[in-house]
Design a protein around this motif. Structure first.
Motif, PDB file in Angstrom:
ATOM      1  N   ILE A 108       0.844  -1.206   0.000  1.00  0.00           N
ATOM      2  CA  ILE A 108       0.000   0.000   0.000  1.00  0.00           C
ATOM      3  C   ILE A 108       0.875   1.250   0.000  1.00  0.00           C
ATOM      4  CG2 ILE A 108      -1.678   1.302   1.366  1.00  0.00           C
ATOM      5  CD1 ILE A 108      -2.804  -1.381   2.322  1.00  0.00           C
ATOM      6  N   ARG A 109       1.944   1.244   0.807  1.00  0.00           N
ATOM      7  CA  ARG A 109       2.831   2.413   0.859  1.00  0.00           C
ATOM      8  C   ARG A 109       3.476   2.684  -0.492  1.00  0.00           C
ATOM      9  NH1 ARG A 109       7.506   4.007   0.451  1.00  0.00           N
ATOM     10  NH2 ARG A 109       8.176   1.911  -0.119  1.00  0.00           N
ATOM     11  N   SER A 110       3.969   1.632  -1.158  1.00  0.00           N
ATOM     12  CA  SER A 110       4.619   1.825  -2.459  1.00  0.00           C
ATOM     13  C   SER A 110       3.620   2.296  -3.510  1.00  0.00           C
ATOM     14  CB  SER A 110       5.292   0.524  -2.900  1.00  0.00           C
ATOM     15  OG  SER A 110       4.342  -0.513  -3.056  1.00  0.00           O
ATOM     16  N   GLU A 111       2.388   1.753  -3.435  1.00  0.00           N
ATOM     17  CA  GLU A 111       1.364   2.200  -4.392  1.00  0.00           C
ATOM     18  C   GLU A 111       1.029   3.677  -4.173  1.00  0.00           C
ATOM     19  OE1 GLU A 111      -0.125   0.524  -6.815  1.00  0.00           O
ATOM     20  OE2 GLU A 111       0.778  -1.436  -6.493  1.00  0.00           O
ATOM     21  N   MET A 112       0.931   4.074  -2.905  1.00  0.00           N
ATOM     22  CA  MET A 112       0.632   5.484  -2.632  1.00  0.00           C
ATOM     23  C   MET A 112       1.805   6.380  -3.010  1.00  0.00           C
ATOM     24  SD  MET A 112      -2.440   5.661  -1.543  1.00  0.00           S
ATOM     25  CE  MET A 112      -2.467   7.297  -0.832  1.00  0.00           C
ATOM     26  N   ALA A 113       3.043   5.884  -2.851  1.00  0.00           N
ATOM     27  CA  ALA A 113       4.212   6.686  -3.223  1.00  0.00           C
ATOM     28  C   ALA A 113       4.250   6.952  -4.722  1.00  0.00           C
ATOM     29  CB  ALA A 113       5.488   5.983  -2.774  1.00  0.00           C
ATOM     30  N   ASP A 114       3.744   6.010  -5.525  1.00  0.00           N
ATOM     31  CA  ASP A 114       3.739   6.166  -6.980  1.00  0.00           C
ATOM     32  C   ASP A 114       2.429   6.715  -7.500  1.00  0.00           C
ATOM     33  OD1 ASP A 114       6.261   5.145  -6.992  1.00  0.00           O
ATOM     34  OD2 ASP A 114       5.654   3.083  -7.443  1.00  0.00           O
ATOM     35  N   LEU A 115       1.641   7.337  -6.616  1.00  0.00           N
ATOM     36  CA  LEU A 115       0.314   7.796  -7.018  1.00  0.00           C
ATOM     37  C   LEU A 115       0.402   8.891  -8.088  1.00  0.00           C
ATOM     38  CD1 LEU A 115      -2.641   7.245  -6.338  1.00  0.00           C
ATOM     39  CD2 LEU A 115      -2.551   9.119  -4.710  1.00  0.00           C
ATOM     40  N   ASP A 116       1.418   9.751  -7.995  1.00  0.00           N
ATOM     41  CA  ASP A 116       1.554  10.811  -8.995  1.00  0.00           C
ATOM     42  C   ASP A 116       1.744  10.233 -10.391  1.00  0.00           C
ATOM     43  OD1 ASP A 116       1.246  12.715  -7.080  1.00  0.00           O
ATOM     44  OD2 ASP A 116       3.396  13.029  -6.770  1.00  0.00           O
ATOM     45  N   ALA A 117       2.546   9.169 -10.476  1.00  0.00           N
ATOM     46  CA  ALA A 117       2.797   8.565 -11.782  1.00  0.00           C
ATOM     47  C   ALA A 117       1.604   7.740 -12.260  1.00  0.00           C
ATOM     48  CB  ALA A 117       4.049   7.692 -11.726  1.00  0.00           C
TER      49      ALA A 117
END
Length: 466
Positions: A202-211
């Motif tokens: 979940i953290r990695s998905e949220m970190a790449d939310l801009d992309a």
């Protein structure tokens, strides 16, 4: 000089001591160590007591059997030890001299003595004589007659298990403790790591939310529990965020479109006016420019009001009598459509009167644009709510479009035809104000026309809303 590279050992140490996973592992190992140490100490004490009791029973049975034989003359002058009995047996006279002994301990001084003068007839204790290299458990009892005279004491002794007296058993228990703690540490670290895998995803998905864009959603684990609820909450938050961004973009687009029309008309009229000869009649163009300016002012005023409502800018509140407010608002209108009022007295709410006046003005203005012959306004109580209804006899609003009219800049085709200069912000503003004061504004069913229902919490006198 630093190279900028991170030391993996230091990073692992920080992860161990400062991460939730590391702290949980350390706490689990520490608590387990305390419990296991106490358990192993208890086991050691129980093992020692069991061994001592076993040896004590063995020496007691041996001494009793030999004393019985000696007192009956069955074993005159000879100390024989049977298999399974305590190997060390002595017969000690009242002066503390060994008068007979088994082969294992022959030639040694007395293991223990009892003072006959003080009435000591029994020995049952752990002794550590200098003549032996270890401690033994000794049991002795005094007999009246024997081949060596009266009042001799028969003492049987046996060594305690050596494992309890040296370092071997504590060392073995310590090794077992280390092995168990290592297993607990690995299991805790591994289990918590596996539990945190979905959180890391979940953290990695949220970190790449801009992309990835706001339409991307995090995976929801099927294991249930708090992590699944966290993923569902994150996705629900993303849904609301995407909806808010989409609404904001549509708002900006609609606002730009509605502002561009009067600005373009105003600019055209001013350019035409400047191109006219000096003796030309400017009044029609100035009137048109004034209409465009008023429309711009209305749009800007509505946008500012929406911005204040979105920011929840506070305004002073006071008790407002809805019947009196409706009378005043209706009295200010000079429309061609008659307005019929049915007002229950004493229906009081706590709100800002200027904002409530705007709500009523927007509802009455909307009713006047669509009514054919009459408008009806009702103020009444309904349980703990004050209810204001504004009903017209126009063509009404289709059920599928009832929520759309509360969207900003949303205007139905009939509204555009009846009021081309409208902003499409009146009803959204009215609903926002109702919700700020804990109420609601919706469109209800009616036999003819549109029926707007405003609900607000009642107050008792000057008290807070119920």
């Amino acid at each position: 000089m630093t190279t900028g590279k991170r030391d993996p050992t230091r990073l692992w140490g920080r992860q161990l001591f400062f991460s939730v996973r590391g702290r949980a592992t350390l706490i689990t190992v520490a608590v387990s160590a305390v419990i296991l140490v106490l358990a192993l100490i208890l086991m050691l004490l129980l093992a020692r007591d069991w061994a001592e009791n076993r040896v004590a029973r063995q020496t007691e049975r041996t001494a009793e059997r030999i004393a019985f034989d000696l007192s009956r003359g069955r074993n005159p002058g000879v100390i024989d030890v049977l298999p399974g009995e305590a190997p060390m047996v002595q017969v000690v006279n009242p002066r503390g001299e060994v008068v007979a002994a088994s082969d294992v301990i022959r030639g040694r001084p007395a293991l223990a003595t009892a003072d006959l003068a003080r009435g000591e007839l029994l020995i049952d204790q752990r002794v550590c004589p200098r003549s032996l290299d270890t401690c033994v458990w000794a049991f002795g009892l005094r007999i009246r007659t024997s081949p060596w005279g009266a009042d001799v004491m028969v003492i049987a002794a046996a060594r305690l298990p050596g494992l309890l007296n040296v370092w071997l058993l504590p060392l073995a228990l310590f090794g077992l403790l280390v092995a168990l703690l290592s297993l607990i540490a690995w299991w805790t670290w591994h289990t918590i790591g596996q539990a945190f895998v979905p959180i890391e995803v979940i953290r990695s998905e949220m970190a790449d939310l801009d992309a990835r864009g706001l339409d991307h959603r995090v995976p929801v684990p099927e294991a249930g529990g708090g992590i699944q609820s966290l993923a569902e909450t994150v996705n629900a938050t993303l849904d609301r965020l995407e909806e808010a961004v989409t609404r904001e973009r549509r708002f900006v687009s609609d606002a730009s479109h509605d502002l561009r029309n009067p600005i373009t008309g105003l600019q055209t009229r001013l350019e035409v006016a400047l191109g006219e000869p000096d003796d030309a009649d400017w009044k029609p163009m100035v009137r048109g420019a004034l209409r465009d300016t008023r429309r711009l002012n209305d749009i800007v005023a509505d946008l500012l009001e929406l911005a204040r409502l979105d920011a929840r800018t506070p305004k002073p509140v006071e008790p407002v009598d809805l019947a009196a407010l409706v009378r005043r608002e209706v009295g200010l209108r000079a429309g061609d459509v008659p307005i019929r009022m049915r007002l229950e007295p004493g229906v009081v709410v706590r709100a800002n009167p200027v904002r409530l006046s705007r709500v009523l003005g927007n509802l009455l203005g909307n009713a006047e644009r669509h009514a054919e012959s009459r408008i009806e306004v009702t103020v009444a109580r309904d349980g703990g709510d004050a209810v204001v209804e504004v009903l017209d006899d126009g063509s009404g609003i289709p059920e599928e479009a009832r929520e759309r009219v509360f969207e900003r800049f949303a205007r139905l085709s009939e509204s555009r035809a009846l009021d081309p200069q409208g902003t499409g912000l009146g009803l959204p503003i009215a609903r926002e104000i109702a919700e700020i004061y804990g109420g609601s504004l919706r469109i209800a069913d009616s036999r003819a026309g549109a029926r707007f229902v405003l609900r607000l919490p009642l107050i008792s006198g000057d008290g807070p809303p119920r």
